[in-house]
Scaffold this motif. Structure first.
Motif, PDB file in Angstrom:
ATOM      1  N   GLU A 252      13.175 -23.276 -53.126  1.00 50.61           N
ATOM      2  CA  GLU A 252      13.737 -23.688 -54.406  1.00 50.61           C
ATOM      3  C   GLU A 252      12.812 -23.202 -55.517  1.00 50.61           C
ATOM      4  O   GLU A 252      11.661 -23.630 -55.616  1.00 50.61           O
ATOM      5  CB  GLU A 252      13.874 -25.207 -54.439  1.00 50.61           C
ATOM      6  CG  GLU A 252      14.303 -25.783 -55.767  1.00 50.61           C
ATOM      7  CD  GLU A 252      15.638 -25.257 -56.243  1.00 50.61           C
ATOM      8  OE1 GLU A 252      15.656 -24.632 -57.324  1.00 50.61           O
ATOM      9  OE2 GLU A 252      16.641 -25.453 -55.521  1.00 50.61           O
ATOM     10  N   PHE A 255      10.903 -25.729 -57.594  1.00 48.81           N
ATOM     11  CA  PHE A 255       9.784 -26.373 -56.897  1.00 48.81           C
ATOM     12  C   PHE A 255       8.564 -25.455 -56.914  1.00 48.81           C
ATOM     13  O   PHE A 255       7.439 -25.891 -57.203  1.00 48.81           O
ATOM     14  CB  PHE A 255      10.145 -26.679 -55.441  1.00 48.81           C
ATOM     15  CG  PHE A 255      11.210 -27.725 -55.248  1.00 48.81           C
ATOM     16  CD1 PHE A 255      11.860 -28.322 -56.314  1.00 48.81           C
ATOM     17  CD2 PHE A 255      11.577 -28.100 -53.965  1.00 48.81           C
ATOM     18  CE1 PHE A 255      12.854 -29.279 -56.117  1.00 48.81           C
ATOM     19  CE2 PHE A 255      12.563 -29.055 -53.753  1.00 48.81           C
ATOM     20  CZ  PHE A 255      13.205 -29.640 -54.829  1.00 48.81           C
ATOM     21  N   ALA A 258       6.998 -25.234 -60.379  1.00 53.55           N
ATOM     22  CA  ALA A 258       6.313 -26.481 -60.735  1.00 53.55           C
ATOM     23  C   ALA A 258       4.979 -26.602 -60.009  1.00 53.55           C
ATOM     24  O   ALA A 258       3.977 -27.069 -60.584  1.00 53.55           O
ATOM     25  CB  ALA A 258       7.205 -27.670 -60.405  1.00 53.55           C
ATOM     26  N   ASP A 259       4.939 -26.172 -58.745  1.00 56.00           N
ATOM     27  CA  ASP A 259       3.696 -26.250 -57.981  1.00 56.00           C
ATOM     28  C   ASP A 259       2.658 -25.268 -58.506  1.00 56.00           C
ATOM     29  O   ASP A 259       1.453 -25.577 -58.536  1.00 56.00           O
ATOM     30  CB  ASP A 259       3.977 -26.008 -56.505  1.00 56.00           C
ATOM     31  CG  ASP A 259       4.846 -27.109 -55.888  1.00 56.00           C
ATOM     32  OD1 ASP A 259       5.067 -28.133 -56.558  1.00 56.00           O
ATOM     33  OD2 ASP A 259       5.317 -26.922 -54.748  1.00 56.00           O
ATOM     34  N   GLU A 288      11.858 -19.674 -64.071  1.00 55.60           N
ATOM     35  CA  GLU A 288      11.490 -21.091 -64.093  1.00 55.60           C
ATOM     36  C   GLU A 288      10.149 -21.308 -64.797  1.00 55.60           C
ATOM     37  O   GLU A 288       9.965 -22.283 -65.522  1.00 55.60           O
ATOM     38  CB  GLU A 288      11.430 -21.642 -62.671  1.00 55.60           C
ATOM     39  CG  GLU A 288      12.773 -21.948 -62.058  1.00 55.60           C
ATOM     40  CD  GLU A 288      13.442 -23.155 -62.710  1.00 55.60           C
ATOM     41  OE1 GLU A 288      12.748 -24.010 -63.273  1.00 55.60           O
ATOM     42  OE2 GLU A 288      14.683 -23.225 -62.644  1.00 55.60           O
ATOM     43  N   GLN A 292       9.600 -23.885 -67.670  1.00 55.27           N
ATOM     44  CA  GLN A 292       8.822 -25.101 -67.431  1.00 55.27           C
ATOM     45  C   GLN A 292       7.492 -25.125 -68.180  1.00 55.27           C
ATOM     46  O   GLN A 292       7.049 -26.189 -68.643  1.00 55.27           O
ATOM     47  CB  GLN A 292       8.557 -25.271 -65.936  1.00 55.27           C
ATOM     48  CG  GLN A 292       9.793 -25.579 -65.112  1.00 55.27           C
ATOM     49  CD  GLN A 292       9.446 -25.877 -63.659  1.00 55.27           C
ATOM     50  OE1 GLN A 292       8.391 -26.432 -63.356  1.00 55.27           O
ATOM     51  NE2 GLN A 292      10.329 -25.492 -62.746  1.00 55.27           N
ATOM     52  N   GLU A 335       0.674 -23.646 -49.671  1.00 55.46           N
ATOM     53  CA  GLU A 335       1.977 -24.233 -49.412  1.00 55.46           C
ATOM     54  C   GLU A 335       2.828 -23.239 -48.623  1.00 55.46           C
ATOM     55  O   GLU A 335       2.792 -22.027 -48.906  1.00 55.46           O
ATOM     56  CB  GLU A 335       2.706 -24.577 -50.705  1.00 55.46           C
ATOM     57  CG  GLU A 335       2.102 -25.752 -51.461  1.00 55.46           C
ATOM     58  CD  GLU A 335       2.934 -26.159 -52.667  1.00 55.46           C
ATOM     59  OE1 GLU A 335       2.534 -27.104 -53.359  1.00 55.46           O
ATOM     60  OE2 GLU A 335       3.982 -25.520 -52.930  1.00 55.46           O
ATOM     61  N   GLN A 337       6.713 -22.673 -47.929  1.00 59.24           N
ATOM     62  CA  GLN A 337       8.083 -23.053 -48.247  1.00 59.24           C
ATOM     63  C   GLN A 337       9.008 -21.964 -47.700  1.00 59.24           C
ATOM     64  O   GLN A 337       9.451 -21.076 -48.429  1.00 59.24           O
ATOM     65  CB  GLN A 337       8.262 -23.260 -49.750  1.00 59.24           C
ATOM     66  CG  GLN A 337       7.407 -24.399 -50.309  1.00 59.24           C
ATOM     67  CD  GLN A 337       7.773 -24.765 -51.729  1.00 59.24           C
ATOM     68  OE1 GLN A 337       8.930 -24.760 -52.111  1.00 59.24           O
ATOM     69  NE2 GLN A 337       6.758 -25.094 -52.523  1.00 59.24           N
ATOM     70  N   PRO A 358       9.138 -28.129 -48.348  1.00 58.75           N
ATOM     71  CA  PRO A 358       9.375 -28.375 -49.775  1.00 58.75           C
ATOM     72  C   PRO A 358       8.993 -29.781 -50.247  1.00 58.75           C
ATOM     73  O   PRO A 358       8.920 -30.014 -51.447  1.00 58.75           O
ATOM     74  CB  PRO A 358      10.880 -28.148 -49.926  1.00 58.75           C
ATOM     75  CG  PRO A 358      11.440 -28.466 -48.573  1.00 58.75           C
ATOM     76  CD  PRO A 358      10.406 -27.992 -47.601  1.00 58.75           C
ATOM     77  N   TRP A 359       8.725 -30.689 -49.307  1.00 53.20           N
ATOM     78  CA  TRP A 359       8.443 -32.072 -49.698  1.00 53.20           C
ATOM     79  C   TRP A 359       6.970 -32.422 -49.566  1.00 53.20           C
ATOM     80  O   TRP A 359       6.604 -33.611 -49.531  1.00 53.20           O
ATOM     81  CB  TRP A 359       9.315 -33.030 -48.877  1.00 53.20           C
ATOM     82  CG  TRP A 359      10.759 -32.638 -48.935  1.00 53.20           C
ATOM     83  CD1 TRP A 359      11.529 -32.141 -47.924  1.00 53.20           C
ATOM     84  CD2 TRP A 359      11.590 -32.639 -50.106  1.00 53.20           C
ATOM     85  NE1 TRP A 359      12.788 -31.846 -48.383  1.00 53.20           N
ATOM     86  CE2 TRP A 359      12.861 -32.139 -49.706  1.00 53.20           C
ATOM     87  CE3 TRP A 359      11.403 -33.013 -51.440  1.00 53.20           C
ATOM     88  CZ2 TRP A 359      13.922 -32.002 -50.601  1.00 53.20           C
ATOM     89  CZ3 TRP A 359      12.454 -32.874 -52.332  1.00 53.20           C
ATOM     90  CH2 TRP A 359      13.694 -32.372 -51.911  1.00 53.20           C
ATOM     91  N   PRO A 361       4.142 -31.098 -51.737  1.00 52.36           N
ATOM     92  CA  PRO A 361       3.453 -30.326 -52.778  1.00 52.36           C
ATOM     93  C   PRO A 361       1.957 -30.629 -52.787  1.00 52.36           C
ATOM     94  O   PRO A 361       1.521 -31.687 -52.308  1.00 52.36           O
ATOM     95  CB  PRO A 361       4.120 -30.811 -54.063  1.00 52.36           C
ATOM     96  CG  PRO A 361       4.565 -32.206 -53.753  1.00 52.36           C
ATOM     97  CD  PRO A 361       4.974 -32.174 -52.301  1.00 52.36           C
TER      98      PRO A 361
END
Length: 437
Positions: A252, A255, A258-259, A288, A292, A335, A337, A358-359, A361
């Motif tokens: 995503e 996500f 944001a990370d 994004e 963001q 991470e 993903q 993804p859950w 971070p």
């Protein structure tokens, strides 16, 4: 214009390209900083608290003759703590304590022959000094990450230092003091930077010297650790924080962006790296980021970090090449993903901590995952580990042999001693079996 550059490694292979060098990091010249830090270290060694007070006035703008934080100030900080923040800290402490207790090592005795035993004894460090930064962000979570494993390891004496703050009456940031109160740490010093590391190493005023210093800090803290390694034990020379994200087209984009932003928020020199085989994901993440970043509180700091040479979107041919790149990079935080995140994570050998799926971070690990966020940076994850109970213990071999057990191996000892031209070593065994003994 994009906030972040791209590095294209498609078509390259490990035989022709050095993947570690292909993803550059922030330029951090710790060796140069040691020349600036050496006079600070020397002054603290020679003049103790007097020098520390001078440096606090120069670097922190705080004038105070007392470096020790009064116990009452620590208690009052906890009394004034937002209940929601307290609940968050208590849960963070609970989870980290659970994992630390699970990794606590116990003594192991091996019987190598009849009457011959070697015990691998785990002994806690006697006294430690913990450093908690207070620069761009007061890292209250670092109190938890340093103190809990030290306590679980059985460290007898814990001292903590954090920079004095002008807006806190010359004391460290109140939330940091509150966390100390929650953890039962009452030896706290309002001292920052290289002078804090020197205080721990040599002792100054009310602060007795320590055996080990842990905790992250800026380049001057890292330089002081380098200079004082050997005088005192250190955990690592932590550099700017970094995140690498290995992602395929199932990730995503919101996500991932944001990370990346979450790490860039730490410091203008922080590194955020995305490694992907999906051009579509790369484009979506860039979009994004544009959206963001400008909605955040620290837009300038984040933009600087994302635009620095240490941050990039790295394009690879496939996930096999992607795993090779992130493994060579040896990120502080990694991470994964991807569709088969757990399988890809299992193939990675070099990372400070790995966050799967993804859950999970990195910000979860910063606070409440139960893992420790004090981790090796600058590629050091290929040879060093994050902070843990083990960092606060030492291994001691206890050798216990009977006369018969020594006799069984005596000839081997004598022969090997002669082979090294150290006859006295062999004689130290032979004398025990001379006539009349």
């Amino acid at each position: 214009m994009s906030l972040i550059r791209r590095i294209d490694l498609r078509g390259a292979d490990e035989a022709s390209v050095d993947y570690r060098a292909s993803v550059p990091r922030a330029e951090l010249d710790v060796e140069a900083a040691t020349h600036q830090v050496q006079p600070i270290v020397d002054a603290v060694r020679a003049r103790g608290v007097e020098a520390i007070v001078e440096f606090s006035a120069r670097f922190d703008g705080v004038d105070s003759d007392d470096i020790a934080v009064p116990r009452q100030a620590i208690v009052e900080a906890l009394d004034g703590l937002d209940p929601a923040v307290r609940a968050g800290l208590e849960e963070s402490i609970r989870r980290l304590r659970a994992t630390c207790e699970g990794e606590l090592e116990h003594d192991v005795t091996s019987q190598v022959a009849d009457g011959a035993t070697v015990t691998h004894r785990k002994v806690p460090i006697d006294r430690v000094g913990l450093y908690v930064p207070g620069g761009l962000a007061p890292l209250v979570s670092s109190v938890v990450m340093n103190v809990v494993p030290a306590q679980v390891a059985g460290v007898r004496s814990i001292a903590l230092a954090s920079p004095p703050q002008k807006n806190s009456g010359g004391l460290p940031e109140p939330t940091i003091l509150a966390a100390c109160a929650l953890l039962g740490v009452d030896e706290v010093y309002a001292v920052g930077g290289a002078q804090a590391i020197a205080m721990f190493a040599y002792g100054a005023g009310p602060c007795d010297r320590v055996d080990l210093v842990t905790g992250p800090g800026n380049i001057y803290v890292a330089a002081a650790k380098r200079l004082l390694r050997g005088v005192v034990g250190i955990d690592s020379e932590a550099g700017p924080t970094e995140i690498a994200i290995l992602a395929d087209d199932s990730a995503e984009a919101a996500f991932v962006a944001a990370d990346m932003i979450s790490q860039a928020e730490h410091d203008p020199m922080a590194a955020s790296v995305l490694v992907t085989d999906s051009l579509e994901l790369a484009d979506a993440v860039e979009a994004e980021l544009d959206k963001q970043v400008f909605a955040t509180r620290h837009t300038e700091r984040i933009s600087t970090a994302l635009g620095g040479r240490q941050s990039a979107i790295v394009l690879v041919d496939d996930m096999d090449q992607g795993v090779a790149v992130v493994d060579a990079y040896a990120a502080e935080h990694l991470e994964i993903q991807t569709r088969d995140a757990a399988a890809h994570a299992a193939r990675v050998r070099n990372a400070g901590a790995i966050f799967v799926g993804p859950w999970a971070p990195v910000s979860l690990g910063d606070y409440c995952a139960g893992s420790n966020h004090v981790l090796p940076t600058a590629g050091c994850a290929c040879h060093s580990s994050g902070l843990s109970v083990r960092a606060f213990t030492r291994s001691v071999h206890v050798v216990d042999y009977t006369r018969a057990a020594l006799a069984e191996v005596a000839d081997h000892v004598v022969v090997l001693a002669e082979a090294e031209d150290l006859p006295g070593h062999g004689q130290a065994v032979s004398v025990r079996f001379e006539s009349g003994r």
